[in-house]
Design an enzyme around this catalytic site. Sequence first.
Site, PDB file in Angstrom:
ATOM      1  N   LYS A  13       0.987  -1.217   0.041  1.00 43.17           N
ATOM      2  CA  LYS A  13      -0.134  -0.005  -0.039  1.00 43.17           C
ATOM      3  C   LYS A  13       0.807   1.464  -0.026  1.00 43.17           C
ATOM      4  O   LYS A  13       0.684   2.047  -0.679  1.00 43.17           O
ATOM      5  CB  LYS A  13      -0.792  -0.124   1.220  1.00 43.17           C
ATOM      6  CG  LYS A  13      -1.589  -1.243   1.508  1.00 43.17           C
ATOM      7  CD  LYS A  13      -2.704  -1.218   2.751  1.00 43.17           C
ATOM      8  CE  LYS A  13      -1.717  -1.077   4.165  1.00 43.17           C
ATOM      9  NZ  LYS A  13      -1.126  -2.392   4.414  1.00 43.17           N
ATOM     10  N   ARG A  88      -9.231   1.686  10.031  1.00 45.87           N
ATOM     11  CA  ARG A  88      -8.945   0.407  10.289  1.00 45.87           C
ATOM     12  C   ARG A  88     -10.133  -0.451  11.162  1.00 45.87           C
ATOM     13  O   ARG A  88      -9.842  -1.631  11.270  1.00 45.87           O
ATOM     14  CB  ARG A  88      -7.574   0.132  10.833  1.00 45.87           C
ATOM     15  CG  ARG A  88      -6.096   0.195  10.272  1.00 45.87           C
ATOM     16  CD  ARG A  88      -5.132  -0.039  10.798  1.00 45.87           C
ATOM     17  NE  ARG A  88      -3.922  -0.672  10.251  1.00 45.87           N
ATOM     18  CZ  ARG A  88      -2.889  -0.198   9.671  1.00 45.87           C
ATOM     19  NH1 ARG A  88      -3.011   1.061   9.509  1.00 45.87           N
ATOM     20  NH2 ARG A  88      -2.119  -0.993   9.284  1.00 45.87           N
ATOM     21  N   ARG A 127      11.928  -5.804   4.194  1.00 47.60           N
ATOM     22  CA  ARG A 127      11.881  -4.448   4.039  1.00 47.60           C
ATOM     23  C   ARG A 127      12.726  -3.579   4.854  1.00 47.60           C
ATOM     24  O   ARG A 127      13.010  -3.740   6.096  1.00 47.60           O
ATOM     25  CB  ARG A 127      10.384  -4.039   4.571  1.00 47.60           C
ATOM     26  CG  ARG A 127      10.243  -2.660   4.626  1.00 47.60           C
ATOM     27  CD  ARG A 127       8.861  -2.148   4.690  1.00 47.60           C
ATOM     28  NE  ARG A 127       8.117  -2.706   6.104  1.00 47.60           N
ATOM     29  CZ  ARG A 127       6.558  -2.374   5.993  1.00 47.60           C
ATOM     30  NH1 ARG A 127       6.009  -1.885   5.191  1.00 47.60           N
ATOM     31  NH2 ARG A 127       6.152  -3.045   7.401  1.00 47.60           N
ATOM     32  N   ARG A 160      11.989  -2.050  10.642  1.00 47.77           N
ATOM     33  CA  ARG A 160      10.865  -1.687  11.760  1.00 47.77           C
ATOM     34  C   ARG A 160      10.856  -2.600  12.852  1.00 47.77           C
ATOM     35  O   ARG A 160      10.996  -3.924  12.310  1.00 47.77           O
ATOM     36  CB  ARG A 160       9.608  -1.307  10.889  1.00 47.77           C
ATOM     37  CG  ARG A 160       9.380  -0.207  10.225  1.00 47.77           C
ATOM     38  CD  ARG A 160       8.339  -0.108   9.481  1.00 47.77           C
ATOM     39  NE  ARG A 160       6.982  -0.652   9.986  1.00 47.77           N
ATOM     40  CZ  ARG A 160       5.982  -0.734   9.173  1.00 47.77           C
ATOM     41  NH1 ARG A 160       5.895  -0.040   8.164  1.00 47.77           N
ATOM     42  NH2 ARG A 160       4.570  -1.173   9.821  1.00 47.77           N
ATOM     43  N   ARG A 171       0.110  -9.009  13.666  1.00 51.38           N
ATOM     44  CA  ARG A 171      -0.427  -8.054  12.701  1.00 51.38           C
ATOM     45  C   ARG A 171      -1.535  -8.201  11.873  1.00 51.38           C
ATOM     46  O   ARG A 171      -2.511  -8.054  11.601  1.00 51.38           O
ATOM     47  CB  ARG A 171       0.563  -7.094  12.161  1.00 51.38           C
ATOM     48  CG  ARG A 171       1.312  -6.146  13.047  1.00 51.38           C
ATOM     49  CD  ARG A 171       2.559  -5.695  12.249  1.00 51.38           C
ATOM     50  NE  ARG A 171       2.577  -4.692  11.247  1.00 51.38           N
ATOM     51  CZ  ARG A 171       3.411  -4.642  10.225  1.00 51.38           C
ATOM     52  NH1 ARG A 171       4.657  -5.136  10.275  1.00 51.38           N
ATOM     53  NH2 ARG A 171       3.008  -3.728   9.083  1.00 51.38           N
TER      54      ARG A 171
HETATM   55  P1  AP5 Z   1       4.966  -1.447   1.779  1.00 48.97           P
HETATM   56  O1  AP5 Z   1       4.483  -0.633   0.699  1.00 48.97           O
HETATM   57  O2  AP5 Z   1       5.959  -0.905   2.949  1.00 48.97           O
HETATM   58  O3  AP5 Z   1       3.541  -2.284   2.322  1.00 48.97           O
HETATM   59  P2  AP5 Z   1       2.547  -1.669   3.372  1.00 48.97           P
HETATM   60  O4  AP5 Z   1       1.217  -2.505   2.902  1.00 48.97           O
HETATM   61  O5  AP5 Z   1       2.591  -0.212   3.123  1.00 48.97           O
HETATM   62  O6  AP5 Z   1       2.925  -2.335   4.519  1.00 48.97           O
HETATM   63  P3  AP5 Z   1       2.941  -1.765   5.920  1.00 48.97           P
HETATM   64  O7  AP5 Z   1       3.378  -2.844   6.972  1.00 48.97           O
HETATM   65  O8  AP5 Z   1       3.346  -0.459   6.199  1.00 48.97           O
HETATM   66  O9  AP5 Z   1       1.485  -1.771   6.259  1.00 48.97           O
HETATM   67  P4  AP5 Z   1       0.655  -1.913   7.460  1.00 48.97           P
HETATM   68  O10 AP5 Z   1      -0.714  -1.305   7.166  1.00 48.97           O
HETATM   69  O11 AP5 Z   1       0.567  -2.935   8.425  1.00 48.97           O
HETATM   70  O12 AP5 Z   1       1.673  -0.657   8.784  1.00 48.97           O
HETATM   71  P5  AP5 Z   1       1.459   0.808   8.955  1.00 48.97           P
HETATM   72  O13 AP5 Z   1       2.691   1.493   8.962  1.00 48.97           O
HETATM   73  O14 AP5 Z   1       0.188   1.264   8.318  1.00 48.97           O
HETATM   74  O15 AP5 Z   1       5.792  -2.918   1.010  1.00 48.97           O
HETATM   75  C1  AP5 Z   1       6.487  -3.920   1.862  1.00 48.97           C
HETATM   76  C2  AP5 Z   1       7.512  -4.506   1.405  1.00 48.97           C
HETATM   77  O16 AP5 Z   1       7.344  -5.088   0.139  1.00 48.97           O
HETATM   78  C3  AP5 Z   1       8.691  -3.293   1.141  1.00 48.97           C
HETATM   79  O17 AP5 Z   1       9.940  -3.843   1.273  1.00 48.97           O
HETATM   80  C4  AP5 Z   1       8.594  -2.930  -0.591  1.00 48.97           C
HETATM   81  O18 AP5 Z   1       9.547  -2.674  -1.238  1.00 48.97           O
HETATM   82  C5  AP5 Z   1       7.955  -4.292  -1.014  1.00 48.97           C
HETATM   83  N1  AP5 Z   1       7.136  -4.644  -2.069  1.00 48.97           N
HETATM   84  C6  AP5 Z   1       5.981  -3.611  -2.342  1.00 48.97           C
HETATM   85  N2  AP5 Z   1       5.359  -4.210  -3.336  1.00 48.97           N
HETATM   86  C7  AP5 Z   1       5.793  -5.336  -3.882  1.00 48.97           C
HETATM   87  C8  AP5 Z   1       5.499  -6.122  -5.157  1.00 48.97           C
HETATM   88  N3  AP5 Z   1       4.552  -6.018  -5.714  1.00 48.97           N
HETATM   89  N4  AP5 Z   1       6.403  -7.133  -5.271  1.00 48.97           N
HETATM   90  C9  AP5 Z   1       7.401  -7.313  -4.320  1.00 48.97           C
HETATM   91  N5  AP5 Z   1       7.876  -6.628  -3.243  1.00 48.97           N
HETATM   92  C10 AP5 Z   1       6.892  -5.529  -3.181  1.00 48.97           C
HETATM   93  O19 AP5 Z   1       0.882   0.642  10.463  1.00 48.97           O
HETATM   94  C11 AP5 Z   1       1.828   0.600  11.450  1.00 48.97           C
HETATM   95  C12 AP5 Z   1       1.326   0.342  12.725  1.00 48.97           C
HETATM   96  O20 AP5 Z   1       0.865   1.409  13.165  1.00 48.97           O
HETATM   97  C13 AP5 Z   1       0.060  -0.617  12.836  1.00 48.97           C
HETATM   98  O21 AP5 Z   1       0.511  -1.893  13.095  1.00 48.97           O
HETATM   99  C14 AP5 Z   1      -0.793  -0.013  14.264  1.00 48.97           C
HETATM  100  O22 AP5 Z   1      -0.292  -0.432  15.267  1.00 48.97           O
HETATM  101  C15 AP5 Z   1      -0.434   1.541  13.837  1.00 48.97           C
HETATM  102  N6  AP5 Z   1      -1.524   2.131  13.270  1.00 48.97           N
HETATM  103  C16 AP5 Z   1      -1.557   2.637  12.025  1.00 48.97           C
HETATM  104  N7  AP5 Z   1      -2.721   2.890  11.517  1.00 48.97           N
HETATM  105  C17 AP5 Z   1      -3.421   2.854  12.465  1.00 48.97           C
HETATM  106  C18 AP5 Z   1      -5.005   3.106  12.571  1.00 48.97           C
HETATM  107  N8  AP5 Z   1      -5.643   3.558  11.584  1.00 48.97           N
HETATM  108  N9  AP5 Z   1      -5.598   2.644  13.657  1.00 48.97           N
HETATM  109  C19 AP5 Z   1      -4.820   2.194  14.682  1.00 48.97           C
HETATM  110  N10 AP5 Z   1      -3.464   1.569  14.706  1.00 48.97           N
HETATM  111  C20 AP5 Z   1      -2.833   2.136  13.417  1.00 48.97           C
END
Ligand code: AP5
Length: 221
Positions: A13, A88, A127, A160, A171
Site C-alpha cells: 500500500k 482500520r 523491508r 521496523r 498484525r
Molecule cells: P509496503 O509498501 O511497505 O507495504 P504496506 O502495505 O505499506 O505495509 P505496512 O506494513 O506499512 O502496512 P501496515 O498497514 O501494516 O503498517 P502501517 O505502517 O500502516 O511494502 C512492503 C515491502 O514489500 C517493501 O519492502 C516493498 O519494497 C516490498 N514490495 C512492495 N510491493 C511489492 C511487490 N509488488 N512485489 C514485491 N515486493 C514488493 O501501520 C503500522 C502500525 O501503526 C500498525 O500495526 C498499528 O499499530 C498502527 N496504526 C497505523 N494506522 C492505524 C490505525 N488507523 N488505527 C490503529 N492503529 C494504527
Amino acid sequence: MNLIFMGPPGAGKGTQAARIAGQRGMAHISTGDMLRAASEAGTPLGLQAREIMARGDLVPDDVMIGLIRERLGEPDTRAGFILDGFPRTLAQAEALDGMLTDIGRELSLVPVFDIPEATLIDRLCGRRVCHAAQHVYHVDNNPPRVPGICDADGSELYQRDDDRPDVVRARYQKQWVDAAGPVRDYYADRGLIVHIDAAAPQEQVAREIDEVLDRADGEAA
Ligand code: AP5
C-alpha cells in the site's frame, strides 16, 4: 480523487501510495508513518504508540481519529488524498464520514490489496525504511543503490520493530483477519471497493492500479 488503500501489512500500500501521490499531486496520508515520526521525535503520543505497534496491536481509535481530523484540514489535501492505513475499524470509518461531510468531500474508491499471508512474511522481513522520510526498500526486490543508505535523501535505512516474523503474524491476524472485515463490508455496501492483485511484481501492480484510477477519473469527468 479521494482514496483509501486497504490491505494486510506488507501488501504494498505504502509503495503504491507514495508513487501515485507523487505522480498525481495528491496527499499521501500514512498513519503508520505519522506514528513512526512521532515515535522518532519522542513525543508522548509517539512513545505510547511505539509500544502498541511493537506488539502488533491497533492504536486507540480516539487517537487515530484526532490525528486524521487534523491532517485532513491541511491545504495539500485539497487536490485529493490517499489514506494509507486509515480507517482500520468501523468506529474510524464512521468518524471519517463525519470529517468528510464537514469539509465537503467524498470518497472516490477503496482499492483493496489482495495477497496471501505467506508472501507478506518475506516482504516484511526484507523491508528497510529510511530514518529521514520513511522511504521504503526491500533488500532483494527493491534494493537501494548503496546498501543501507536511502537513494532519495542519504539517510540510514533501518528495519521496523514490527517487521519481525512473530509480530507480522500478529498484525496479520489481529488487524487484517479479525478487524478489517467490517470496514471492507462498510465500503463494499457503497460499491467503492476494487480488488488489486498485490502479489504480482511491483510494476504490474502499478499498471493495474493506474488503469483502475484512470477509468474512475474518466467516468467522473
Ligand atoms: P509496503 O509498501 O511497505 O507495504 P504496506 O502495505 O505499506 O505495509 P505496512 O506494513 O506499512 O502496512 P501496515 O498497514 O501494516 O503498517 P502501517 O505502517 O500502516 O511494502 C512492503 C515491502 O514489500 C517493501 O519492502 C516493498 O519494497 C516490498 N514490495 C512492495 N510491493 C511489492 C511487490 N509488488 N512485489 C514485491 N515486493 C514488493 O501501520 C503500522 C502500525 O501503526 C500498525 O500495526 C498499528 O499499530 C498502527 N496504526 C497505523 N494506522 C492505524 C490505525 N488507523 N488505527 C490503529 N492503529 C494504527
